[in-house]
Motif scaffolding. Structure first.
Motif, mmCIF file in Angstrom:
data_model
loop_
_atom_site.group_PDB
_atom_site.id
_atom_site.type_symbol
_atom_site.label_atom_id
_atom_site.label_comp_id
_atom_site.label_asym_id
_atom_site.label_seq_id
_atom_site.Cartn_x
_atom_site.Cartn_y
_atom_site.Cartn_z
ATOM 1 N N TYR A 91 -2.071 4.950 -1.926
ATOM 2 C CA TYR A 91 -3.115 6.279 -1.915
ATOM 3 C C TYR A 91 -3.992 5.791 -2.911
ATOM 4 C CZ TYR A 91 -0.785 9.211 1.257
ATOM 5 O OH TYR A 91 0.077 9.768 2.516
ATOM 6 N N GLU A 92 -3.598 5.103 -4.104
ATOM 7 C CA GLU A 92 -4.329 4.832 -5.220
ATOM 8 C C GLU A 92 -4.720 5.943 -6.082
ATOM 9 O OE1 GLU A 92 -6.866 1.069 -5.111
ATOM 10 O OE2 GLU A 92 -7.501 2.226 -3.054
ATOM 11 N N ARG A 93 -3.699 6.982 -6.065
ATOM 12 C CA ARG A 93 -4.047 8.193 -6.826
ATOM 13 C C ARG A 93 -2.973 7.988 -8.207
ATOM 14 N NH1 ARG A 93 -4.160 12.815 -2.140
ATOM 15 N NH2 ARG A 93 -6.107 12.055 -1.304
ATOM 16 N N GLY A 94 -2.612 6.952 -8.324
ATOM 17 C CA GLY A 94 -1.668 6.991 -9.543
ATOM 18 C C GLY A 94 -0.473 6.672 -9.145
ATOM 19 N N GLY A 95 0.136 6.443 -8.205
ATOM 20 C CA GLY A 95 1.437 6.293 -7.821
ATOM 21 C C GLY A 95 1.821 4.989 -8.098
ATOM 22 N N THR A 96 3.076 4.830 -8.607
ATOM 23 C CA THR A 96 3.608 3.332 -9.065
ATOM 24 C C THR A 96 4.897 2.888 -8.518
ATOM 25 O OG1 THR A 96 4.346 4.079 -11.151
ATOM 26 C CG2 THR A 96 2.270 3.661 -11.264
ATOM 27 N N GLU A 97 5.392 3.546 -7.790
ATOM 28 C CA GLU A 97 6.692 3.255 -7.202
ATOM 29 C C GLU A 97 6.544 3.221 -5.541
ATOM 30 O OE1 GLU A 97 9.575 2.998 -8.820
ATOM 31 O OE2 GLU A 97 8.262 3.725 -10.500
ATOM 32 N N PRO A 98 7.332 2.393 -5.090
ATOM 33 C CA PRO A 98 7.163 2.180 -3.627
ATOM 34 C C PRO A 98 7.749 2.879 -2.663
ATOM 35 C CG PRO A 98 8.850 0.713 -4.434
ATOM 36 C CD PRO A 98 8.319 1.501 -5.749
ATOM 37 N N THR A 99 7.251 3.302 -1.581
ATOM 38 C CA THR A 99 7.606 4.472 -0.603
ATOM 39 C C THR A 99 7.798 3.779 0.733
ATOM 40 O OG1 THR A 99 5.448 5.113 -0.005
ATOM 41 C CG2 THR A 99 6.394 6.218 -2.091
ATOM 42 N N ASN A 100 8.269 4.707 1.532
ATOM 43 C CA ASN A 100 8.165 4.140 2.977
ATOM 44 C C ASN A 100 7.021 4.024 3.751
ATOM 45 O OD1 ASN A 100 11.114 4.732 3.255
ATOM 46 N ND2 ASN A 100 10.804 6.854 3.527
ATOM 47 N N THR A 101 6.118 4.764 3.185
ATOM 48 C CA THR A 101 4.378 4.475 3.602
ATOM 49 C C THR A 101 4.166 3.150 3.298
ATOM 50 O OG1 THR A 101 4.066 6.797 3.546
ATOM 51 C CG2 THR A 101 2.239 5.441 3.375
#
Length: 681
Positions: free
Chosen positions: A356-366
């Motif tokens: 999403y490039e909103r600050g998330g740094t951990e891997p997710t299912n998406t």
């Protein structure tokens, strides 16, 4: 002027909007990102994005997470509990059980009202409803003034045995309202007039602490909709599978907990019926979690006792849904033993997955699905653009390198763990009850359900997967299918064989009078009212009871007793005809019928053909496959294709893995039949 029905379901990551035109039977859907800090804003954003003229809307339905989130985060207004002397710690002692019996270090979370905010007064009612000790009014007034000085304007009054006689509770409420002008006071006898003080106290406390939050939210949303031109009641979905008006939501706010979850289960039941299945499992995979519901013999399972957190029961009828931390935003991580885990932690809507490039740094299912090319780079009709390079990078750094896997293998591993978690949840709601999942269809919906549905079904041996139209907004569609509904109950203990039928009828009539008054207050015409009686019974000496339907007339009780024996045998594999049966509780479900949408049908076109609008390399089970990508809105009914395939649309993506066959069936459902070892499963 168009006649519209609008349903808005606010999820943890996205808020979904479903718009139905009564005249043309046309559906429109849209999605907007949820706004956890201000959930009302996402609803208004959805209305604007859907270009809805509120003056054209006949009915506006809303499934909300406001109550659920408040119970999870415990962001409550200052509240107090007033109880009988000696019973201050009932909600902390609980029933002595633990969620994990074998974990000596795990503690159940504390009660919703802390001990320093719980107070005692002198009063006592015995088990039969006799006032043993009247309320000490002088003591009660001193306490009320103390609460006023402390700034507590939200108060729960929970007296022992008040279900049998509410006289002392009512007088305590009157004193509090006299001494604290504008106070919000709930009594346990009004909220839940039932035995078992922990269940009753905790339900009343949860209702009390949610009152100001829900009232403010509903009032603000109702005012904003009215300002936009909507001139009818806002209908709020509650956990029992019905809806309620703002007036009732103000009185029973705890019923809004698990609101949106129930909508998905209702939609799954409807879709199963449309497709001819009496047995189905609903797999509602959203951005934060997956909700599993079970339809058996055409009926959803309903539970009487549930809770947002273990140890804090809410004793109102609720559609039974099992929630697991496996959503599009669930975080993949490696535990201290070096094993790959998936959830229950979630990136949510903010900051969201890394892509999403909103600050998330951990891997997710998406991120994992995007890295494998199962997802395109646009979500929610252009509301979100995804960065595949960012997804690939975070999967490689956080999963691939620590586990010595290449990026595709690492992403596949993340998805497999998520699928295993969901498959285990389906086993819990089916196999644990003696039901074989191979006898069921799987309804895969939610924003991410269609990405994972076929592989979950393959894991469980489920032979058919149904992906409904607009799977990402199916829960919102479920809101359009509910009626206004209230569930009332009262304690009534007597030997069934010698019960006074006239008295039993009088008690049911009193419940029915109250129910009809509620529905009339909500604007329901008498012709649209349906009343369904129920009665809970048990064998003499038991403390657990079973609820069965109760008719009217001279033979109604005899019929109910026989139904009790049959239900006991069905659930526990034995019946005791020689044992006396006791009546335990009376129930009434009051339904105010609302108009239902008629879904358009599509004519089947045998041998229909369709061309993909693109191809892309997609990773399945150790290798990349050149995979056609279809636009679902252009696929004709009757089109059949053998996997792999990707079907894109506004609100979700459907993945058809290799070794499966699928077809677009009536009402534009995608039915996927799984093929294993060359044979139909």
């Amino acid at each position: 002027m168009s006649k519209l029905r609008v349903a808005v379901d606010a999820g943890g990551t996205f808020t979904d909007v479903c718009i139905y035109n009564e005249e043309t039977q046309a559906f429109r859907v849209t999605k907007v990102p949820s706004t956890p800090s201000n959930p009302k804003q996402a609803v208004i954003d959805g209305v604007r994005r859907g270009e809805i003229d509120l003056s054209d809307v006949d009915l506006f339905f809303h499934g909300t997470t406001v109550a659920t989130n408040a119970l999870i985060t415990r962001r409550f207004p200052k509240a107090a509990l007033v109880t009988t002397k000696g019973f201050r710690d009932v909600i902390e002692i609980r029933d002595g059980t633990k969620d994990n019996l074998w974990d000596a270090y795990e503690d159940v979370s504390g009660p919703y009202i802390r001990r320093r905010d719980r107070f005692e007064v002198t009063e006592r009612v015995d088990y039969a409803g006799e006032v043993v000790t009247p309320l000490d009014e002088e003591e009660a007034r001193i306490l009320a003034r103390k609460l006023k000085r402390r700034g507590a304007t939200t108060v729960a009054v929970c007296f022992i045995n008040s279900y049998a006689n509410a006289e002392n509770e009512k007088r305590m409420r009157e004193i509090l309202e006299e001494e604290i002008p504008g106070a919000s006071v709930s009594t346990s006898s009004d909220i839940l007039p039932e035995i078992f003080e922990h269940d009753r106290f905790n339900t009343a406390v949860a209702n009390t602490v949610l009152g100001p939050l829900v009232s403010d939210y509903v009032k603000q949303l109702d005012d904003e909709l009215s300002a936009g031109g909507y001139d009818n009641d806002l209908l709020l979905l509650h956990s029992g599978g019905g809806s309620m008006t703002p007036a009732m939501a103000k009185h029973f706010p705890v019923r809004l907990a698990a609101s949106g979850i129930a909508a998905g289960a209702i939609a799954a039941k409807h879709i199963a019926e449309q497709c001819g299945y009496q047995n189905a499992v609903g797999l509602d995979m959203g951005g934060t979690s997956t909700d599993i519901s079970l339809i058996h013999d055409g009926e959803l399972r309903v539970t009487k006792q549930w809770g947002v957190e273990y140890g804090h029961p809410i004793v109102f009828p609720s559609i039974e849904v099992l929630t697991v931390g496996a959503g599009g935003g669930s975080l993949a991580h490696i535990d201290i033993a070096g094993a790959l885990r998936n959830g229950p932690q979630s990136a949510g809507a903010d900051p969201g997955p890394a892509c999403y490039e909103r600050g998330g740094t951990e891997p997710t299912n998406t991120d994992a699905n995007l890295a494998l090319n199962r997802l395109g780079t646009v979500l929610a009709g252009g509301a979100l653009e995804l960065n595949r390079d960012k997804a690939t990078q975070v999967i490689e750094e956080r999963v691939g390198q620590p586990l010595s896997l290449d990026t595709a293998e690492a992403a596949q591993a993340v998805i497999k763990v998520a699928n295993a978690n969901m498959a285990d949840a389906v086993r819990l709601v089916s196999i644990r009850r003696g039901l074989d999942p191979r006898d069921f269809a799987l309804i895969a919906f939610g924003g991410a359900g269609a990405l994972h549905g076929a592989e979950v079904a393959k894991e469980l041996g489920i032979p058919a997967v149904i992906v409904p139209p607009n799977p990402g907004v199916t829960s919102a569609m479920g809101c359009l299918l509910v009626d206004i509904q209230h569930d009332l109950s009262m304690m009534y203990t007597a030997a069934a064989e010698s019960a006074d039928l006239e008295d039993l009828e009088r008690q049911f009539r009193s419940l029915e009078d109250e129910a009809v008054d509620r529905l009339r207050h909500e604007g329901v015409a008498d012709a649209d009212v349906v009343l369904q009686r129920g009665i809970s019974m048990r064998y003499q000496g038991q403390w657990r009871s079973l609820q069965v339907a109760m008719g009217s007339g001279d033979a109604s009780l005899e019929d109910a007793i026989e139904m009790f024996h049959q239900e006991h045998e069905r659930q526990f594999s034995f019946r005791q005809n020689a044992l006396p049966v006791e009546i335990y509780q009376l129930h009434l479900r009051a339904v105010g019928k609302t108009p239902k949408p008629e879904f358009p049908r599509s004519e089947r076109q045998p041998g229909a053909q369709a061309e993909p609008h693109a191809h892309r390399e997609v990773y399945f089970e150790g290798q990349w496959h050149r995979t056609p990508v279809y636009d679902r809105t252009t696929l004709p009914v009757g089109f059949e294709f053998s996997g792999p395939a990707i079907i894109d649309q506004l609100d979700s993506t459907t993945v058809v893995p290799p070794d499966t066959v699928a077809s677009i069936d009536e009402w534009k459902n995608i039915r996927i039949q799984l093929i294993q070892s060359g044979e139909e499963a």
